[in-house]
Scaffold this motif. Sequence first.
Motif, PDB file in Angstrom:
ATOM      1  N   GLY A  92      -0.363 -17.174  10.580  1.00 26.27           N
ATOM      2  CA  GLY A  92      -0.484 -17.087   9.130  1.00 26.27           C
ATOM      3  C   GLY A  92      -0.201 -15.675   8.663  1.00 26.27           C
ATOM      4  N   ASN A  93       0.221 -15.546   7.402  1.00 22.58           N
ATOM      5  CA  ASN A  93       0.401 -14.212   6.825  1.00 22.58           C
ATOM      6  C   ASN A  93       0.435 -14.288   5.320  1.00 22.58           C
ATOM      7  N   ASP A  94       0.235 -13.151   4.708  1.00 21.22           N
ATOM      8  CA  ASP A  94       0.345 -13.017   3.255  1.00 21.22           C
ATOM      9  C   ASP A  94       0.828 -11.608   2.951  1.00 21.22           C
ATOM     10  N   ASN A  95       0.897 -11.253   1.726  1.00 26.44           N
ATOM     11  CA  ASN A  95       1.396  -9.932   1.344  1.00 26.44           C
ATOM     12  C   ASN A  95       0.291  -9.046   0.801  1.00 26.44           C
ATOM     13  N   SER A  96      -0.932  -9.231   1.301  1.00 24.52           N
ATOM     14  CA  SER A  96      -2.070  -8.503   0.735  1.00 24.52           C
ATOM     15  C   SER A  96      -2.151  -7.047   1.168  1.00 24.52           C
ATOM     16  N   ASN A 100      -2.466  -8.171   7.139  1.00 22.07           N
ATOM     17  CA  ASN A 100      -1.916  -9.321   6.434  1.00 22.07           C
ATOM     18  C   ASN A 100      -1.296 -10.369   7.353  1.00 22.07           C
ATOM     19  N   VAL A 101      -1.453 -10.210   8.678  1.00 22.05           N
ATOM     20  CA  VAL A 101      -0.914 -11.172   9.632  1.00 22.05           C
ATOM     21  C   VAL A 101      -2.064 -11.712  10.478  1.00 22.05           C
ATOM     22  N   ASN A 119      -1.217  -6.242  11.486  1.00 28.38           N
ATOM     23  CA  ASN A 119      -0.121  -5.955  10.569  1.00 28.38           C
ATOM     24  C   ASN A 119       1.153  -5.792  11.385  1.00 28.38           C
TER      25      ASN A 119
END
Length: 164
Positions: A92-96, A100-101, A119
Amino acid sequence: MKYSEATKLIKGLSKKYSIYNNDKYYFEIIYKSKSIAWVDKQQQLSFGHVNTLASEFDKLPYSYKLWMILAELAMTPLDKRKDEHKWNVIVGNDNSGVGNVVCWEKSDSEFPYILCFSNQIYLSCDDGTFTDEEFSDLIKHIKTLPNGEWQARVAEHGKTEVKE
């Protein structure tokens, strides 16, 4: 000898040893957060120990076995040392921003693998990369967990080749 074989043998000597194998120049052995020895990745037959600990090298756990592993790795032609592939297992990941990974990593604790936040920078570290054999072992481990079959499919989907 391949880098992955040397890593496995060295870590088998003592849990206090870790490996830094991320740059183009050195395969480096770390003991208690200090660099103690290296093998040159650009030149065959070149290896040594760090001068600041030279007088204490013999006192390290299994120092003679460690030295023999490093010598064998250094004698191996450069093109024969590399593993087929290295993989990250990103689930999973996002751009926070920081951390973020979500990925699987190898662990030195009682559990062989951990699911953690990371990250992009740390994904190339040894604990976050898996050889083909290590990836197979990870999948076997994941399948023993609750909802293991589903988690294993997610891990297989998140298998991403590490570019050197």
